[in-house]
Design an enzyme around this catalytic site. Structure first.
Site, PDB file in Angstrom:
ATOM      1  N   GLN A  34     -34.614 -53.752  28.909  1.00  0.00           N
ATOM      2  CA  GLN A  34     -33.915 -54.978  29.272  1.00  0.00           C
ATOM      3  C   GLN A  34     -34.431 -55.530  30.592  1.00  0.00           C
ATOM      4  O   GLN A  34     -35.216 -54.888  31.272  1.00  0.00           O
ATOM      5  CB  GLN A  34     -32.413 -54.674  29.377  1.00  0.00           C
ATOM      6  N   HIS A  65     -13.642 -51.142  36.062  1.00  0.00           N
ATOM      7  CA  HIS A  65     -13.758 -49.677  36.071  1.00  0.00           C
ATOM      8  C   HIS A  65     -12.405 -48.981  36.044  1.00  0.00           C
ATOM      9  O   HIS A  65     -12.259 -47.928  35.430  1.00  0.00           O
ATOM     10  CB  HIS A  65     -14.625 -49.218  37.249  1.00  0.00           C
ATOM     11  N   ASP A 158     -19.189 -47.564  27.979  1.00  0.00           N
ATOM     12  CA  ASP A 158     -19.336 -48.586  29.024  1.00  0.00           C
ATOM     13  C   ASP A 158     -20.679 -49.272  28.812  1.00  0.00           C
ATOM     14  O   ASP A 158     -21.646 -49.013  29.526  1.00  0.00           O
ATOM     15  CB  ASP A 158     -19.250 -47.921  30.398  1.00  0.00           C
ATOM     16  N   SER A 159     -20.717 -50.143  27.823  1.00  0.00           N
ATOM     17  CA  SER A 159     -21.999 -50.694  27.378  1.00  0.00           C
ATOM     18  C   SER A 159     -22.135 -52.167  27.738  1.00  0.00           C
ATOM     19  O   SER A 159     -21.185 -52.797  28.200  1.00  0.00           O
ATOM     20  CB  SER A 159     -22.090 -50.568  25.861  1.00  0.00           C
TER      21      SER A 159
HETATM   22  N1  AG3 Z   1     -20.476 -53.260  31.125  1.00  0.00           N
HETATM   23  C1  AG3 Z   1     -19.837 -54.331  30.384  1.00  0.00           C
HETATM   24  C2  AG3 Z   1     -20.378 -55.660  30.742  1.00  0.00           C
HETATM   25  C3  AG3 Z   1     -20.228 -56.713  29.724  1.00  0.00           C
HETATM   26  C4  AG3 Z   1     -20.388 -58.012  30.383  1.00  0.00           C
HETATM   27  N2  AG3 Z   1     -20.736 -59.053  29.481  1.00  0.00           N
HETATM   28  C5  AG3 Z   1     -21.111 -60.266  29.898  1.00  0.00           C
HETATM   29  N3  AG3 Z   1     -21.147 -60.562  31.161  1.00  0.00           N
HETATM   30  N4  AG3 Z   1     -21.453 -61.156  29.010  1.00  0.00           N
HETATM   31  C6  AG3 Z   1     -20.272 -53.262  32.526  1.00  0.00           C
HETATM   32  C7  AG3 Z   1     -20.999 -52.218  33.232  1.00  0.00           C
HETATM   33  C8  AG3 Z   1     -20.228 -51.763  34.412  1.00  0.00           C
HETATM   34  N5  AG3 Z   1     -20.220 -50.363  34.517  1.00  0.00           N
END
Ligand code: AG3
Length: 273
Positions: A34, A65, A158-159
């Site tokens: 990515q 979190h 946590d994706s």
């Molecule tokens: N993970 C989820 C973030 C999703 C955000 N999506 C978006 N901005 N379109 C967060 C990682 C933090 N540990």
């Protein structure tokens, strides 16, 4: 990513975006998985973006979190002792679990560059990875869940959004594999997107989990830097979940949030029926 007049924007559609004025661009790299960008913003402190989507900012990461850890923490029959985090390469979820007293955490992140960036720019979160109770593995979470012989009281997904590398983390097949590595009473939670802008994410998570687990519930919270500011999480267990009394609070989480976050607006209920 090229900045137009020092603004970073997350695009929601051809006609809509959220923009942050930035004082500095600290990093922009393309990894095997990515693109990672790091900005210093005026209003939210440092901001981490993956493939142009906001992952966390210094100012509001606590909300996400706390929600992804403290809510499921209170749904296991007794306080969870060990947990698996898939994703979470910034360390924010692991850090909250340590604060909650967990004894053993396995954190499986696919992209080592997310961890490196967090070590440089979010040391208070990534410090979790230097704690002896946390085992950090750089590998594909889907393969880890398929192959591991460890079992867990709590599983946290946590994706990123369910496009690109994280897509498989929203599938019924993946949830079936997580079922195999759950201890009695275990709970799984996944971030499931903005109910308003990403109904597909919440539907995927909910219907995928429904096909595997007996008790599946959605809760929501306010995260100002994510699309629409209204965010969902889907939590499930093969066993009926019963809430333990809340004796701790965070900066966002408290006993009222534990109950109130499960009270859903009608349009969200309709997404999951
Ligand atoms: N993970 C989820 C973030 C999703 C955000 N999506 C978006 N901005 N379109 C967060 C990682 C933090 N540990």
């Amino acid at each position: 990513m090229k900045l137009i007049e020092n603004w970073f924007s997350e695009r929601y559609s051809d006609n809509l975006q959220l923009s942050f004025r930035v004082s500095d661009q600290l990093l922009s790299i393309k990894t095997d998985y990515q693109r990672i960008d790091l900005f210093d913003t005026y209003d939210f402190g440092k901001l981490l973006a993956i493939d142009g989507t906001v992952q966390l900012t210094e100012r509001d990461e606590f909300i996400y979190h706390e929600l992804i850890t403290m809510v499921p923490y209170h749904l296991t029959p007794k306080p969870p002792e060990n947990a698996l985090i898939i994703g979470g390469g910034d360390g924010g979820a692991a850090k909250r679990l340590l604060d909650l007293g967990l004894k053993h955490i396995v954190n499986v992140e696919i992209d080592d560059q997310v961890v490196e960036v967090s070590r440089r720019f979010f040391p208070s979160l990534s410090s979790a990875f230097s704690d002896a109770r946390v085992k950090l593995l750089i590998q594909d979470g889907i393969k880890y869940v398929k192959n591991t012989s460890e079992k867990f009281d709590l599983i946290i997904i946590d994706s990123t959004d369910p496009e690109g590398p994280a897509e498989g983390l929203f599938s019924k097949e993946f949830y079936m594999d997580t079922r195999r590595i759950m201890n009695d009473g275990a709970v799984i939670v996944s971030q499931s997107g903005s109910p308003f802008y990403q109904p597909k994410a919440i539907k995927l998570a909910y219907s995928g989990m429904k096909g595997v687990f007996n008790d599946v519930r959605v809760y929501t919270g306010f995260i100002p830097t994510y699309p629409s500011g209204f965010w969902s999480f889907t939590v499930a267990s093969p066993w009926p979940m019963k809430q333990r009394p809340v004796t701790t609070s965070g900066k966002y989480f408290n006993a009222d949030v534990m109950e109130g976050s499960f009270r859903l607006p009608q349009f969200v209920k309709e997404l999951i029926t």
